[in-house]
Design a protein around this motif. Sequence first.
Motif, PDB file in Angstrom:
ATOM      1  N   ALA A 190       0.805  -1.219  -0.034  1.00  0.00           N
ATOM      2  CA  ALA A 190       0.121  -0.242  -0.041  1.00  0.00           C
ATOM      3  C   ALA A 190       0.763   1.279  -0.261  1.00  0.00           C
ATOM      4  CB  ALA A 190      -0.906  -0.324   1.871  1.00  0.00           C
ATOM      5  N   PHE A 191       0.180   2.590  -0.820  1.00  0.00           N
ATOM      6  CA  PHE A 191       1.077   3.951  -1.229  1.00  0.00           C
ATOM      7  C   PHE A 191       1.049   4.612   0.557  1.00  0.00           C
ATOM      8  CE2 PHE A 191       0.613   7.954  -1.546  1.00  0.00           C
ATOM      9  CZ  PHE A 191       2.166   8.411  -1.783  1.00  0.00           C
ATOM     10  N   TYR A 192       2.407   4.369   1.298  1.00  0.00           N
ATOM     11  CA  TYR A 192       2.211   4.861   2.216  1.00  0.00           C
ATOM     12  C   TYR A 192       3.014   6.410   2.397  1.00  0.00           C
ATOM     13  CZ  TYR A 192       3.418   6.296   7.134  1.00  0.00           C
ATOM     14  OH  TYR A 192       3.447   6.359   8.847  1.00  0.00           O
ATOM     15  N   LYS A 225      -4.194   3.914  -3.193  1.00  0.00           N
ATOM     16  CA  LYS A 225      -3.616   3.582  -3.935  1.00  0.00           C
ATOM     17  C   LYS A 225      -2.649   3.046  -3.414  1.00  0.00           C
ATOM     18  CE  LYS A 225      -2.879   8.987  -4.764  1.00  0.00           C
ATOM     19  NZ  LYS A 225      -1.592   9.885  -4.913  1.00  0.00           N
ATOM     20  N   ALA A 226      -1.274   2.490  -4.384  1.00  0.00           N
ATOM     21  CA  ALA A 226      -0.806   0.844  -4.537  1.00  0.00           C
ATOM     22  C   ALA A 226       0.446   1.078  -4.807  1.00  0.00           C
ATOM     23  CB  ALA A 226      -1.304  -0.217  -4.635  1.00  0.00           C
ATOM     24  N   ALA A 274       9.722   3.096  -7.938  1.00  0.00           N
ATOM     25  CA  ALA A 274       9.008   2.721  -7.737  1.00  0.00           C
ATOM     26  C   ALA A 274       7.890   4.361  -7.600  1.00  0.00           C
ATOM     27  CB  ALA A 274       8.984   2.296  -6.212  1.00  0.00           C
ATOM     28  N   LYS A 275       6.454   3.995  -7.724  1.00  0.00           N
ATOM     29  CA  LYS A 275       6.022   4.864  -8.193  1.00  0.00           C
ATOM     30  C   LYS A 275       5.243   4.311  -6.997  1.00  0.00           C
ATOM     31  CE  LYS A 275       7.941   6.347 -12.480  1.00  0.00           C
ATOM     32  NZ  LYS A 275       8.043   5.279 -13.554  1.00  0.00           N
ATOM     33  N   GLU A 276       3.462   5.298  -7.442  1.00  0.00           N
ATOM     34  CA  GLU A 276       2.104   5.097  -6.595  1.00  0.00           C
ATOM     35  C   GLU A 276       1.058   5.233  -7.837  1.00  0.00           C
ATOM     36  OE1 GLU A 276       2.375   9.749  -5.748  1.00  0.00           O
ATOM     37  OE2 GLU A 276       3.251   7.928  -5.315  1.00  0.00           O
ATOM     38  N   GLU A 277       0.426   4.619  -7.768  1.00  0.00           N
ATOM     39  CA  GLU A 277      -0.610   4.915  -8.950  1.00  0.00           C
ATOM     40  C   GLU A 277      -2.132   4.109  -8.192  1.00  0.00           C
ATOM     41  OE1 GLU A 277      -1.160   5.935 -11.983  1.00  0.00           O
ATOM     42  OE2 GLU A 277       1.511   5.368 -12.096  1.00  0.00           O
TER      43      GLU A 277
END
Length: 102
Positions: free
Chosen positions: A57-59, A70-71, A81-84
Amino acid sequence: GTYPAFEWCANKGDGWYLPAISEMMDAYWKKETLNPILEEEDTATPLSNTKYWTSTAFYNNDYHDEDETKADVIDFSDGIAKEELRSETLYVRAMKKFDVTK
């Protein structure tokens, strides 16, 4: 919230799962070794230069909390690494652990 990537991996059968960001980073660094092996398999496709979902999970550091919408993804074109948003349509790579000592 729903996360179709989890369900897709689990539906592959017992032991299949959506890998964490660290596992996908390992796959990124080893893709030149993995791809020739994957190309030989009838049921596998090589890792391509695209974004792959992870189970991480996106922090959100601003709010010091996980953002359930988001993840994290790994972009296999550059290893970043990116979040989407979890609602985005991206690639999924299921993994399965097995014991090679048997």
